[in-house]
Design an enzyme around this catalytic site. Structure first.
Site, PDB file in Angstrom:
ATOM      1  N   TYR A  87     -55.571  -2.690 -29.348  1.00 40.93           N
ATOM      2  CA  TYR A  87     -54.969  -2.690 -30.684  1.00 40.93           C
ATOM      3  C   TYR A  87     -55.123  -4.071 -31.313  1.00 40.93           C
ATOM      4  O   TYR A  87     -55.364  -5.063 -30.619  1.00 40.93           O
ATOM      5  CB  TYR A  87     -53.490  -2.302 -30.620  1.00 40.93           C
ATOM      6  CG  TYR A  87     -52.604  -3.317 -29.931  1.00 40.93           C
ATOM      7  CD1 TYR A  87     -52.406  -3.282 -28.558  1.00 40.93           C
ATOM      8  CD2 TYR A  87     -51.980  -4.337 -30.669  1.00 40.93           C
ATOM      9  CE1 TYR A  87     -51.598  -4.220 -27.924  1.00 40.93           C
ATOM     10  CE2 TYR A  87     -51.164  -5.272 -30.043  1.00 40.93           C
ATOM     11  CZ  TYR A  87     -50.984  -5.216 -28.677  1.00 40.93           C
ATOM     12  OH  TYR A  87     -50.192  -6.142 -28.049  1.00 40.93           O
ATOM     13  N   CYS A  88     -54.993  -4.108 -32.643  1.00 44.64           N
ATOM     14  CA  CYS A  88     -54.949  -5.382 -33.364  1.00 44.64           C
ATOM     15  C   CYS A  88     -54.070  -5.181 -34.590  1.00 44.64           C
ATOM     16  O   CYS A  88     -53.361  -4.179 -34.684  1.00 44.64           O
ATOM     17  CB  CYS A  88     -56.359  -5.852 -33.730  1.00 44.64           C
ATOM     18  SG  CYS A  88     -57.259  -4.720 -34.810  1.00 44.64           S
ATOM     19  N   THR A  89     -54.099  -6.102 -35.546  1.00 46.12           N
ATOM     20  CA  THR A  89     -53.167  -6.045 -36.679  1.00 46.12           C
ATOM     21  C   THR A  89     -53.331  -4.783 -37.521  1.00 46.12           C
ATOM     22  O   THR A  89     -52.373  -4.054 -37.746  1.00 46.12           O
ATOM     23  CB  THR A  89     -53.375  -7.276 -37.600  1.00 46.12           C
ATOM     24  OG1 THR A  89     -53.497  -8.427 -36.774  1.00 46.12           O
ATOM     25  CG2 THR A  89     -52.227  -7.430 -38.569  1.00 46.12           C
TER      26      THR A  89
ATOM     27  N   GLY B 288     -56.448  -2.798 -37.266  1.00 52.61           N
ATOM     28  CA  GLY B 288     -57.469  -1.929 -36.683  1.00 52.61           C
ATOM     29  C   GLY B 288     -58.899  -2.436 -36.783  1.00 52.61           C
ATOM     30  O   GLY B 288     -59.783  -1.982 -36.069  1.00 52.61           O
TER      31      GLY B 288
ATOM     32  N   ILE C 254     -51.249  -2.238 -35.733  1.00 55.52           N
ATOM     33  CA  ILE C 254     -49.793  -2.335 -35.650  1.00 55.52           C
ATOM     34  C   ILE C 254     -49.135  -1.915 -36.971  1.00 55.52           C
ATOM     35  O   ILE C 254     -48.116  -1.224 -36.986  1.00 55.52           O
ATOM     36  CB  ILE C 254     -49.370  -3.786 -35.308  1.00 55.52           C
ATOM     37  CG1 ILE C 254     -49.979  -4.207 -33.974  1.00 55.52           C
ATOM     38  CG2 ILE C 254     -47.855  -3.917 -35.267  1.00 55.52           C
ATOM     39  CD1 ILE C 254     -50.051  -5.716 -33.775  1.00 55.52           C
TER      40      ILE C 254
END
Ligand SMILES: [Zn+2]
Ligand SMILES: [Zn+2]
Length: 355
Positions: free
Chosen positions: A198-200, A202, A227
Site C-alpha cells: 500500500y501507499c498514500t 495507490g 490509504i
C-alpha cells in the site's frame, strides 16, 4: 463492481452539501499515453483556473498525477470536465478525510519526465502487468492471513507517524531504495508468500506491483486508492480500521489523523508526538517530528545552532547562506545526527518475518 472506489452521485451530492462554500481536497492519478504534454498541460490549466482549482499537477508522457483542491460548488463542473478527457472519464478520485481551504495556495501544472520520480527504467519490465487491486474489505482479510507479508511502499518519514498494523516499514528515503530492500529480504518467499502493498493514494504501488511480478513474485496485491481511499471505505461500510496513527500527505496539511494512536516520538525529547515541522531556519528546513514543548523551547528549530541563526537579522542570514547551496533535498527529510530520538526503522523487517 465500481461501487467502492468511486463516490456515488448521492455521496458526492452529500459531500458538496456538507462542504458548502468550502474547498474539497482531492487527488487522482492515471497512467495513460499522453503525446503532446505541453498542449495537454495548457488545456488543463485554462479549464481548471476558471474553476478556481488550486494544487500541484504533474503531466508526463506516461500519465497524470494530481493533488488539488476545488471549491465544493465547482466540483460538478470539475468532474464533468474530467469526463470529457477520454482517459480520465470516471477516474477514481481520492477525496481527503479532512479538508483544509489552505491545502494548496496556487495552481501549478508542470510537465515532467515521469509522474512519480520512481527511478525505474520502465523499458526493462512490463509496467501494465500489475498486481491485483483490492478494496478495503479484501485488504483487511488479506492482512490477517499468516501467509501475507504487508509492505508499506512509502518513505520513512511517512510511515513513522502512521502505518497499518503489522506492516513492514522500510527505513528508506526513496521509493527506488525500498524496491530493492524488499526484494532482497523476501528473496526466499517469492512463491509462497502473498506480497500485499500500500501507499498514500495507490500510485506508487502501480509500478511497484508490476516490478515485483517482473522479479518473480507470484502473489502480488495492492490497496486500491491507497490509504486515502481505504479510510473512506471503512467509514462508508463500517469496516474495522487497521491503520494506526496519521496519514502523511503532500500538501500544507502534512497529515490526516486516521486513528487516535500516537505511534511516533518527538525527535528532540522522545515524548510521544506525531506532528511534522520544518526547521524554521531557512537554510536548514529539515523535516522532523517536534512536540509542543520542544517547539516552544527550540523556537521551531531542529538545533541550537539553527536557533541562533534564525535569531539573526534576515540580511545577515542571507549572507550566511551565500554559496551554501540548497540543503533542502529529500535525503535530509527527518535525518540528522543531532536528533537523538529519530528511530531507525530498518530492522523492522527482521522482527516481522516469522509470523
Ligand atoms: Zn519534544
Ligand atoms: Zn535546522
Amino acid at each position: 463492481m465500481q461501487l467502492y472506489n468511486n463516490l456515488s452521485a448521492k455521496e458526492r451530492a452529500e459531500l458538496i452539501e456538507q462542504a458548502g462554500k468550502e474547498r474539497l481536497t482531492i487527488s487522482f492519478y492515471k497512467y495513460a499515453k499522453i503525446n503532446n504534454t505541453e498542449i495537454f498541460r495548457n488545456h488543463l490549466f485554462l479549464a481548471w483556473d476558471q474553476l478556481e482549482v488550486l494544487g500541484r499537477i504533474y503531466v508526463a508522457n506516461e500519465g497524470i498525477n494530481a493533488q488539488l483542491s476545488v471549491p465544493a460548488e465547482n466540483f460538478e463542473p470539475f468532474k464533468n470536465h474530467l469526463d470529457t478527457i477520454s482517459f480520465l472519464e470516471n477516474v477514481r478520485l481520492n477525496i481527503a478525510v479532512e479538508h483544509d481551504n489552505f491545502a494548496f495556495l496556487k495552481l501549478k501544472v508542470k510537465v515532467r519526465n515521469k509522474i512519480v520520480a520512481d527511478g525505474l527504467n520502465d523499458a526493462s519490465f512490463d509496467v501494465t502487468n500489475k498486481g491485483v487491486h483490492v478494496n478495503a474489505q479484501k485488504f483487511n482479510e488479506l492482512i490477517e492471513d499468516p501467509n501475507t507479508v504487508l509492505v508499506d511502499m512509502r518513505n520513512h518519514y511517512e510511515s513513522e507517524i502512521g502505518h497499518f498494523k503489522n506492516a513492514v516499514t522500510p527505513d528508506v528515503d526513496t521509493f527506488r531504495e525500498s524496491l530493492d530492500l524488499i526484494e532482497e529480504d523476501l528473496r526466499e518467499h517469492k512463491e509462497d508468500k502473498k506480497l500485499v502493498m500500500y501507499c498514500t493514494g495507490g500510485i506508487r504501488c502501480e509500478k511497484a506491483s508490476a516490478y515485483y511480478k517482473h522479479k518473480g513474485f507470484k502473489n502480488v496485491f495492492q490497496l486500491e486508492g491507497g490509504i486515502i481511499n481505504y479510510v473512506r471505505q471503512i467509514e462508508a461500510e463500517g469496516l474495522e480500521n487497521k491503520f494506526l496513527g496519521k496519514n502523511f500527505v503532500f500538501d500544507e496539511r502534512r497529515s490526516e489523523r486516521i486513528s487516535d494512536d500516537v505511534i511516533a516520538n518527538c525527535h528532540q525529547c522522545g515524548n510521544p508526538a506525531d506532528l511534522h515541522t520544518n526547521c524554521a531556519n531557512e537554510a536548514c528546513h529539515l523535516l522532523f517530528i517536534q512536540c509542543e514543548d520542544c517547539k516552544e523551547k527550540m523556537e521551531n528549530c531542529c538545533s541550537t545552532n539553527c536557533m541562533e541563526i534564525n535569531q539573526l537579522p534576515f540580511e545577515e542570514q542571507k549572507t550566511l547562506r551565500k554559496g551554501q547551496g540548497n540543503s533542502n533535498d529529500i535525503f535530509k527529510k527527518g535525518r540528522a545526527d543531532h536528533l537523538p530520538f529519530k528511530k531507525d526503522l530498518r530492522n523492522i523487517f527482521e522482527t516481522m518475518k516469522p509470523k
